[in-house]
Write a protein that holds these residues in place. Structure first.
Motif, PDB file in Angstrom:
ATOM      1  N   GLY A 131       0.802  -1.216   0.000  1.00 60.12           N
ATOM      2  CA  GLY A 131       0.000   0.000   0.000  1.00 60.12           C
ATOM      3  C   GLY A 131       0.835   1.264   0.000  1.00 60.12           C
ATOM      4  N   LEU A 132       2.020   1.184   0.572  1.00 65.87           N
ATOM      5  CA  LEU A 132       2.910   2.351   0.602  1.00 65.87           C
ATOM      6  C   LEU A 132       3.676   2.544  -0.703  1.00 65.87           C
ATOM      7  CD1 LEU A 132       4.429   2.089   4.188  1.00 65.87           C
ATOM      8  CD2 LEU A 132       2.892   3.857   3.336  1.00 65.87           C
ATOM      9  N   ILE A 133       4.128   1.465  -1.287  1.00 61.60           N
ATOM     10  CA  ILE A 133       4.994   1.597  -2.465  1.00 61.60           C
ATOM     11  C   ILE A 133       4.237   1.729  -3.778  1.00 61.60           C
ATOM     12  CG2 ILE A 133       6.909   0.372  -1.358  1.00 61.60           C
ATOM     13  CD1 ILE A 133       6.237  -2.029  -3.246  1.00 61.60           C
ATOM     14  N   SER A 134       3.029   1.173  -3.843  1.00 66.07           N
ATOM     15  CA  SER A 134       2.372   1.119  -5.151  1.00 66.07           C
ATOM     16  C   SER A 134       1.944   2.476  -5.713  1.00 66.07           C
ATOM     17  CB  SER A 134       1.208   0.133  -5.140  1.00 66.07           C
ATOM     18  OG  SER A 134       0.221   0.506  -4.217  1.00 66.07           O
ATOM     19  N   PRO A 135       1.336   3.383  -4.947  1.00 67.23           N
ATOM     20  CA  PRO A 135       0.953   4.652  -5.577  1.00 67.23           C
ATOM     21  C   PRO A 135       2.149   5.437  -6.137  1.00 67.23           C
ATOM     22  CG  PRO A 135      -0.323   4.314  -3.582  1.00 67.23           C
ATOM     23  CD  PRO A 135       0.758   3.260  -3.597  1.00 67.23           C
ATOM     24  N   PRO A 136       3.257   5.583  -5.396  1.00 66.19           N
ATOM     25  CA  PRO A 136       4.368   6.320  -5.995  1.00 66.19           C
ATOM     26  C   PRO A 136       5.005   5.585  -7.182  1.00 66.19           C
ATOM     27  CG  PRO A 136       4.836   5.845  -3.667  1.00 66.19           C
ATOM     28  CD  PRO A 136       3.488   5.296  -3.977  1.00 66.19           C
ATOM     29  N   LEU A 137       5.033   4.248  -7.127  1.00 69.37           N
ATOM     30  CA  LEU A 137       5.583   3.510  -8.267  1.00 69.37           C
ATOM     31  C   LEU A 137       4.705   3.668  -9.502  1.00 69.37           C
ATOM     32  CD1 LEU A 137       6.916   0.209  -6.672  1.00 69.37           C
ATOM     33  CD2 LEU A 137       8.231   1.977  -7.810  1.00 69.37           C
ATOM     34  N   TYR A 138       3.400   3.503  -9.321  1.00 67.95           N
ATOM     35  CA  TYR A 138       2.478   3.728 -10.437  1.00 67.95           C
ATOM     36  C   TYR A 138       2.661   5.136 -10.984  1.00 67.95           C
ATOM     37  CZ  TYR A 138      -0.823  -0.185 -10.924  1.00 67.95           C
ATOM     38  OH  TYR A 138      -1.427  -1.364 -11.230  1.00 67.95           O
ATOM     39  N   GLY A 139       2.677   6.111 -10.085  1.00 65.50           N
ATOM     40  CA  GLY A 139       2.815   7.504 -10.514  1.00 65.50           C
ATOM     41  C   GLY A 139       4.104   7.749 -11.274  1.00 65.50           C
ATOM     42  N   ALA A 140       5.206   7.189 -10.784  1.00 65.64           N
ATOM     43  CA  ALA A 140       6.498   7.374 -11.458  1.00 65.64           C
ATOM     44  C   ALA A 140       6.489   6.752 -12.850  1.00 65.64           C
ATOM     45  CB  ALA A 140       7.618   6.780 -10.604  1.00 65.64           C
ATOM     46  N   VAL A 141       5.930   5.552 -12.957  1.00 66.19           N
ATOM     47  CA  VAL A 141       5.874   4.885 -14.260  1.00 66.19           C
ATOM     48  C   VAL A 141       4.999   5.668 -15.234  1.00 66.19           C
ATOM     49  CG1 VAL A 141       5.113   2.798 -15.476  1.00 66.19           C
ATOM     50  CG2 VAL A 141       6.431   2.592 -13.362  1.00 66.19           C
ATOM     51  N   VAL A 142       3.849   6.127 -14.760  1.00 72.81           N
ATOM     52  CA  VAL A 142       2.951   6.906 -15.625  1.00 72.81           C
ATOM     53  C   VAL A 142       3.609   8.230 -16.013  1.00 72.81           C
ATOM     54  CG1 VAL A 142       0.746   8.150 -15.681  1.00 72.81           C
ATOM     55  CG2 VAL A 142       0.825   5.771 -14.902  1.00 72.81           C
ATOM     56  N   ASP A 143       4.287   8.871 -15.070  1.00 73.64           N
ATOM     57  CA  ASP A 143       4.990  10.125 -15.393  1.00 73.64           C
ATOM     58  C   ASP A 143       6.062   9.890 -16.453  1.00 73.64           C
ATOM     59  OD1 ASP A 143       3.468  11.577 -13.604  1.00 73.64           O
ATOM     60  OD2 ASP A 143       5.034  11.667 -12.052  1.00 73.64           O
ATOM     61  N   LEU A 144       6.738   8.779 -16.357  1.00 73.28           N
ATOM     62  CA  LEU A 144       7.826   8.462 -17.275  1.00 73.28           C
ATOM     63  C   LEU A 144       7.334   7.982 -18.640  1.00 73.28           C
ATOM     64  CD1 LEU A 144      10.956   8.197 -17.469  1.00 73.28           C
ATOM     65  CD2 LEU A 144      10.673   5.838 -16.705  1.00 73.28           C
TER      66      LEU A 144
END
Length: 176
Positions: A131-144
């Motif tokens: 729950g902690l890692i998934s939103p920032p990882l998703y966001g980083a991948v989508v940003d990239l």
């Protein structure tokens, strides 16, 4: 496996309204409502998923759910027509019920005697970390990579979770 599964679904749920508005052209209300096509089957089918796990074996039910949600995310990643999206979400919700309802009992059944609390703590840790890692990882991948990567990033997590559950071996009927 649980960490990977929850990272996939949690990340997708947390960012879906934004994905729906920016990538699919939905209103915020429509995008939020779309999540109901996933949540509804999960809620309604959790008890039947447990009953099915009792009948066919928890490991088999979990594997079926894991493979099914991988296929649903794969279809969603291929950008299906809009009318098919709710059906794929409902399929994913059903599969989520199968794997989440039956996977924790597998872990508990495989725990050595006297370690149920420790294994429950490890389960909770995995779920919390996901729950902690998934939103920032998703966001980083989508940003990239852009919105086209929204479902593929979840797909990577789901395939990883499936890979792990396919390596679990039942012992003396404990994880069946």
């Amino acid at each position: 496996a649980a960490l990977a599964w929850v990272a996939a679904v949690n990340g997708a749920q947390n960012m879906f309204t934004r994905y729906g508005t920016e990538a699919l052209g939905l209103s915020q209300v429509q995008a939020t409502f779309m999540l109901g096509y996933f949540a509804g089957p999960f809620i309604l089918l959790s008890i039947p998923a447990g009953i099915l796990g009792d009948r066919i074996g928890r490991l088999r039910a979990t594997r079926l759910g894991s493979v099914g949600i991988v296929l649903a995310f794969l279809a969603l990643a291929l950008q299906p027509p809009g009318a098919l999206v709710p059906v794929l979400f409902a399929l994913a919700g059903l599969c989520w019920a199968l794997l989440m309802t039956n996977s924790y009992p597998i872990l508990i059944n495989l725990a050595p005697p006297g370690t149920l609390g420790t294994y429950t703590g490890l389960w909770n840790l995995a779920i919390a970390v996901a729950g902690l890692i998934s939103p920032p990882l998703y966001g980083a991948v989508v940003d990239l990579l852009g919105w086209a990567a929204f479902f593929p990033v979840g797909l990577v997590f789901l395939v990883l979770g499936t890979w792990f559950i396919l390596r679990v071996r039942a012992t003396a009927g404990t994880a069946s």
